[in-house]
Design an enzyme around this catalytic site. Structure first.
Site, PDB file in Angstrom:
ATOM      1  N   ASP A 236       4.670 -10.814   8.795  1.00 56.93           N
ATOM      2  CA  ASP A 236       5.308 -10.649   7.662  1.00 56.93           C
ATOM      3  C   ASP A 236       6.050  -9.407   7.348  1.00 56.93           C
ATOM      4  O   ASP A 236       7.304  -9.481   7.098  1.00 56.93           O
ATOM      5  CB  ASP A 236       4.040 -10.441   6.443  1.00 56.93           C
ATOM      6  CG  ASP A 236       4.332 -10.398   5.161  1.00 56.93           C
ATOM      7  OD1 ASP A 236       5.470 -10.881   5.084  1.00 56.93           O
ATOM      8  OD2 ASP A 236       3.849  -9.724   4.497  1.00 56.93           O
TER       9      ASP A 236
ATOM     10  N   TYR B 248      -5.667 -13.354  -3.399  1.00 56.24           N
ATOM     11  CA  TYR B 248      -4.742 -13.106  -2.484  1.00 56.24           C
ATOM     12  C   TYR B 248      -5.544 -13.547  -1.240  1.00 56.24           C
ATOM     13  O   TYR B 248      -6.527 -13.345  -0.896  1.00 56.24           O
ATOM     14  CB  TYR B 248      -4.887 -11.325  -2.458  1.00 56.24           C
ATOM     15  CG  TYR B 248      -4.281 -10.784  -1.238  1.00 56.24           C
ATOM     16  CD1 TYR B 248      -3.433 -11.371  -0.303  1.00 56.24           C
ATOM     17  CD2 TYR B 248      -4.705  -9.665  -0.811  1.00 56.24           C
ATOM     18  CE1 TYR B 248      -2.863 -10.629   0.593  1.00 56.24           C
ATOM     19  CE2 TYR B 248      -4.372  -8.734   0.266  1.00 56.24           C
ATOM     20  CZ  TYR B 248      -3.334  -9.443   1.325  1.00 56.24           C
ATOM     21  OH  TYR B 248      -3.041  -8.934   2.313  1.00 56.24           O
TER      22      TYR B 248
ATOM     23  N   HIS C 201      -2.022 -12.247   5.120  1.00 58.28           N
ATOM     24  CA  HIS C 201      -2.224 -11.285   6.281  1.00 58.28           C
ATOM     25  C   HIS C 201      -3.419 -11.484   6.992  1.00 58.28           C
ATOM     26  O   HIS C 201      -3.622 -10.534   7.969  1.00 58.28           O
ATOM     27  CB  HIS C 201      -2.198  -9.947   5.582  1.00 58.28           C
ATOM     28  CG  HIS C 201      -0.863  -9.647   4.742  1.00 58.28           C
ATOM     29  ND1 HIS C 201      -0.726  -9.546   3.674  1.00 58.28           N
ATOM     30  CD2 HIS C 201       0.270  -9.722   5.436  1.00 58.28           C
ATOM     31  CE1 HIS C 201       0.508  -9.338   3.171  1.00 58.28           C
ATOM     32  NE2 HIS C 201       1.190  -9.404   4.283  1.00 58.28           N
TER      33      HIS C 201
ATOM     34  N   CYS D 228       0.856  -1.099  -0.080  1.00 63.05           N
ATOM     35  CA  CYS D 228      -0.240  -0.096  -0.122  1.00 63.05           C
ATOM     36  C   CYS D 228       0.796   1.267  -0.124  1.00 63.05           C
ATOM     37  O   CYS D 228       1.930   1.455   0.583  1.00 63.05           O
ATOM     38  CB  CYS D 228      -0.871   0.190   1.260  1.00 63.05           C
ATOM     39  SG  CYS D 228      -1.691  -1.494   1.424  1.00 63.05           S
TER      40      CYS D 228
HETATM   41  C1  LIG Z   1       3.510  -0.224   3.586  1.00 62.51           C
HETATM   42  C2  LIG Z   1       3.362  -1.401   3.277  1.00 62.51           C
HETATM   43  C3  LIG Z   1       2.144  -2.018   2.902  1.00 62.51           C
HETATM   44  C4  LIG Z   1       1.834  -3.100   2.689  1.00 62.51           C
HETATM   45  N1  LIG Z   1       0.492  -3.412   1.931  1.00 62.51           N
HETATM   46  C5  LIG Z   1       0.512  -4.692   1.440  1.00 62.51           C
HETATM   47  C6  LIG Z   1      -0.622  -5.019   0.647  1.00 62.51           C
HETATM   48  O1  LIG Z   1      -1.512  -4.266   0.045  1.00 62.51           O
HETATM   49  N2  LIG Z   1      -0.813  -6.279   0.121  1.00 62.51           N
HETATM   50  C7  LIG Z   1      -0.095  -7.227   0.616  1.00 62.51           C
HETATM   51  O2  LIG Z   1      -0.282  -8.510   0.189  1.00 62.51           O
HETATM   52  N3  LIG Z   1       1.123  -6.875   1.320  1.00 62.51           N
HETATM   53  C8  LIG Z   1       1.293  -5.904   1.676  1.00 62.51           C
HETATM   54  N4  LIG Z   1       2.457  -5.624   2.457  1.00 62.51           N
HETATM   55  C9  LIG Z   1       3.376  -6.645   2.762  1.00 62.51           C
HETATM   56  C10 LIG Z   1       4.378  -6.661   1.700  1.00 62.51           C
HETATM   57  O3  LIG Z   1       3.998  -6.952   0.530  1.00 62.51           O
HETATM   58  C11 LIG Z   1       5.510  -7.958   2.422  1.00 62.51           C
HETATM   59  O4  LIG Z   1       5.148  -9.154   2.068  1.00 62.51           O
HETATM   60  C12 LIG Z   1       6.169  -7.727   3.684  1.00 62.51           C
HETATM   61  O5  LIG Z   1       6.300  -6.304   3.840  1.00 62.51           O
HETATM   62  C13 LIG Z   1       7.574  -8.446   3.851  1.00 62.51           C
HETATM   63  O6  LIG Z   1       8.325  -7.902   2.795  1.00 62.51           O
HETATM   64  P1  LIG Z   1       9.426  -6.915   2.987  1.00 62.51           P
HETATM   65  O7  LIG Z   1      10.186  -7.191   4.094  1.00 62.51           O
HETATM   66  O8  LIG Z   1      10.140  -6.933   1.755  1.00 62.51           O
HETATM   67  O9  LIG Z   1       8.863  -5.491   3.222  1.00 62.51           O
HETATM   68  C14 LIG Z   1       2.723  -4.188   2.724  1.00 62.51           C
HETATM   69  C15 LIG Z   1       3.898  -3.910   3.416  1.00 62.51           C
HETATM   70  C16 LIG Z   1       4.315  -2.530   3.474  1.00 62.51           C
HETATM   71  C17 LIG Z   1       5.816  -2.285   4.255  1.00 62.51           C
END
Ligand SMILES: Cc1cc2nc3c(=O)[nH]c(=O)nc-3n(C[C@H](O)[C@H](O)[C@H](O)COP(=O)(O)O)c2cc1C
Ligand code: SF4
Length: 694
Positions: A265, A169, A172, A30
């Site tokens: 996550d 999807y 979460h 997001c």
């Molecule tokens: C600001 C933010 C918004 C996120 N929004 C979504 C989302 O809309 N849909 C989703 O599946 N995951 C969302 N995530 C989770 C990420 O896709 C990811 O799985 C998670 O942050 C772990 O990965 P990273 O360590 O690379 O951030 C979001 C993560 C962050 C940081």
């Protein structure tokens, strides 16, 4: 095209009918922009593509008014009217040769439907997964048919909007599909409940129908949380998580796998210090499917990325936060500029923005979210104007960022700091328990500054106003920071709290300076909503100290709910034996105790202690600035620019300090978009002709 030292990362990979140009995959995240700020969102995603991400996804995208996440402005694809806004995004992504992905979502009992007031849908009815006194309705067969129809229509519209990858999807604990999968949420007795085959039925249908709808024009991806990280109480990668992948193995064109819930996550470095922390959960997936797999877990190091591919854990390097902290991470790896990567510090300020329904911002990357509204590029800044030199006083987050951007612009930059070790609060807070990664804010900027011939750095140089005058540099940026108050003034007690002079009172600065509280119980008075009180309480308790945390808030460190840490912080403190007293205000401190009352002045209570650690608010350190301003007014110093930046201007998050230093450097002799006069472009809602809605 060069591929640097890591050619494997730049191999194209097929995803069903489409081909990603490399293995860098920005998973859905997001932005706090979504349907409200589509131009800003498109520019942000376009910047990721420009930075080399081979796949750039949008964010969870509501497919119907019964999945209304208001007030959060997420993706929205309720009907064809939403297509043009999303088209802006796919165009911006395609312009740089990347694939565009869309994450279709029905959020079920996670969507409170506050705007639409539609019924909240769930597999079996019950409470909703949002802080709202409302319950959900169990879906009947007609509802399930409707859901499938909405998802199919959204898939068709996604293709029309130009997306290449379309998601189903289940992650979460925020989506209906995952709720159907989990017995915790699904107690149905029909063909959608009971056995795993039944619970997976809806997902299978959505995957098949999405494929039917988009044919071989788009890839169909499945985002699936393989483990809830609840042990036996939830789905586990060693149990049903694996079985789901076995059952659906080659149905999707791509598996995007992670853990749930969101706090697990997007774990912070405070609770998950290791990058690649999801590998142990997802490593089985490639053994079970022929389809390409993407995984996440703050993946920033190219060595880690290569080893994950070589070990057969993933095909794509998934990233949300590393791509936010550095949209040009792939380009830097390709060009062997590894040291230039702005590594994510795992602070979750980006997540906090989403939780506050505001445009995304990032501690490490002050241009994040500003691509369209201010025209800020993470790697480019305008060349210098007529002035030759600038002096930056204070090498904390604001000073370092300001100095770095000024140096990039071509000014001769002098950076001076009173301390031996540069980095200010990034370094000092980075010395606290669990926050070591925060030092990266300083490391990245210092590395950059030390490479530059036009930068002179002076350590242990506490400049007086007279010395500043002697230097003869006409443009001065003062980033002298802020210090924690010891008098108890803060959000609750706006003035000092009476303290007996015999009591030892400490501040967070004392602890960061290495002061050890005197023997005996320590009372922490935490009137700061953020992390500091909780961090110090756990650090002192871990050191074996007897700690009581007193706070006027109803929970410990309440703001950390935004960063998804609050429950972990409070649970950790309880486990460490910290006494927690909530809804208590500090009334006075005697020579041997803290006297507290309820927040509405209820009965006083005395807590015996040998020292009090005040975590309340900070004083801006403006003495030097004030003196320079006075000299300037009196004509005693010739300054063209005198500007206060960072915490010295306004104490806040490290992210705020970095942004302040960045904006000041851009605004200096130039960028009107960085000045108050044209704060930023606003994205206005176009008023449709009434006839269009008649
Ligand atoms: C600001 C933010 C918004 C996120 N929004 C979504 C989302 O809309 N849909 C989703 O599946 N995951 C969302 N995530 C989770 C990420 O896709 C990811 O799985 C998670 O942050 C772990 O990965 P990273 O360590 O690379 O951030 C979001 C993560 C962050 C940081
Ligand atoms: S805000 Fe923090 S966690 Fe989020 S991307 Fe930036 S550095 Fe990483």
């Amino acid at each position: 095209m060069t591929t640097g030292k890591y050619p494997i990362l730049f191999e194209p990979v097929k995803i069903g009918p489409v081909t990603a140009p490399n293995r860098f995959y920005q998973v859905p995240h997001c932005t706090g922009m979504g349907y409200l700020r589509p131009r800003a969102d498109a520019a942000l995603r376009g910047m990721k593509a420009e930075g080399g991400w081979g796949v750039v996804c949008n964010q969870e995208t509501e497919i119907h008014p019964t999945s209304d996440l208001s007030p959060s402005p997420e993706g929205r694809l309720w009907d064809a009217a939403d297509i043009p806004a999303l088209r802006l995004m796919t165009d911006a992504i395609h312009k740089h040769g990347a694939l565009a992905g869309i994450e279709l979502a029905h959020n079920g009992a996670h969507a409170a439907n506050l705007l639409t007031r539609a019924p909240v849908l769930s597999p079996s009815g019950g409470t909703i997964n949002a802080m709202h006194p409302k319950q959900s309705r169990a879906m009947d067969k007609a509802d399930i048919r409707d859901l499938r129809r909405w998802h199919r229509a959204a898939a068709r519209r996604s293709r029309e909007a130009g997306f290449d990858i379309i998601y189903v999807y289940a992650g979460h604990e925020m989506t209906l599909t995952q709720h159907f999968l989990l017995p915790q949420h699904n107690q149905r007795s029909d063909e959608y409940g009971g056995t795993l085959t039944n619970r997976v039925r809806l997902i299978r249908e959505l995957l098949e129908e999405t494929r039917e709808e988009v044919g071989d024009t788009c890839a169909v991806a499945f985002r699936f949380a393989v483990d809830q990280m609840q042990g036996d109480a939830g789905m586990q990668a060693t149990g049903e998580g694996r079985e789901v992948v076995q059952m659906l193995a080659d149905l999707p064109d791509l598996w995007d796998v992670n853990v749930s819930d969101w706090a697990n996550d997007s774990a912070t470095t405070r609770f998950q210090p290791e990058d690649g922390y999801q590998n142990e959960y997802i490593r089985f997936v490639k053994d079970v499917t022929q389809r390409p797999v993407v995984g996440v877990g703050r993946l920033t190091s190219p060595d880690m990325m290569v080893s994950m591919i070589e070990k057969g854990i993933v095909d794509f390097i998934g990233a949300a936060r590393p791509s936010i902290a550095d949209p040009f991470l792939p380009a830097k790896i390709r060009e062997d500029r590894i040291e230039e990567i702005r590594e994510c510090i795992g602070c979750n300020i980006c997540v906090a923005c989403d939780n506050q329904s505001i445009p995304i911002r990032c501690t490490q990357n002050p241009t994040m979210g500003e691509e369209w509204r201010r025209g800020w590029h993470p790697e480019q800044v305008a060349p210098k104007g007529a002035a030759e030199a600038a002096l930056v006083i204070g090498a904390g987050p604001a000073g370092l960022e300001c100095a770095m951007q000024l140096a990039k612009r071509g000014y001769a930059v002098t950076l001076a700091d009173a301390r031996e070790d540069l980095g200010g609060r990034a370094l000092r807070e980075g010395s606290l328990a669990g926050l070591a990664a925060w030092r990266r804010v300083a490391d990245n900027r210092l590395h950059d500054l030390r490479q530059r011939a036009n930068v002179s750095i002076y350590v242990q140089s506490r400049l007086s106003a007279a010395e500043v005058a002697e230097l003869g540099i006409a443009n001065v940026f003062v980033a002298t920071g802020a210090t924690w108050r010891g008098d108890g003034a803060g959000r609750t007690s706006h003035g000092p709290i009476p303290v007996d002079g015999a009591m030892r009172v400490l501040t967070p600065d004392d602890i960061m300076d290495g002061t050890v509280p005197p023997a005996g119980p320590i009372a922490i008075y935490d009137d700061d909503p953020a992390y500091m009180g909780g961090v110090l309480a756990s650090q002192l308790a871990e050191a074996g100290r007897d700690v009581t945390l007193i706070t006027p808030a109803p929970i410990v460190s309440p703001w950390t709910e935004m960063t998804l840490e609050q429950e972990r912080i409070q649970t950790t403190l309880v486990a460490l034996g910290v006494q927690i007293m909530t809804c208590r205000t500090l009334v006075r401190v005697t020579d041997k105790a803290c006297v507290t009352s309820g927040v509405y002045g209820e009965a006083e209570q005395t807590i015996a202690c040998a020292s009090v650690l005040m975590v309340t608010s900070r004083h801006r350190d403006t003495a030097l600035y004030d003196e320079l301003a006075a000299m300037r007014a009196a004509g005693d110093i010739a300054l063209d620019t005198l500007e206060l930046i960072g915490d010295a201007a306004q104490p806040g998050l490290i992210a705020d300090a970095v942004q302040s230093g960045h904006a000041a450097a851009r605004a200096f002799e130039g960028d009107p978009a960085a000045t108050d006069a044209a704060y930023f472009r606003r994205e206005m809602i176009a008023l449709a002709d009434e006839g269009e809605h008649a």
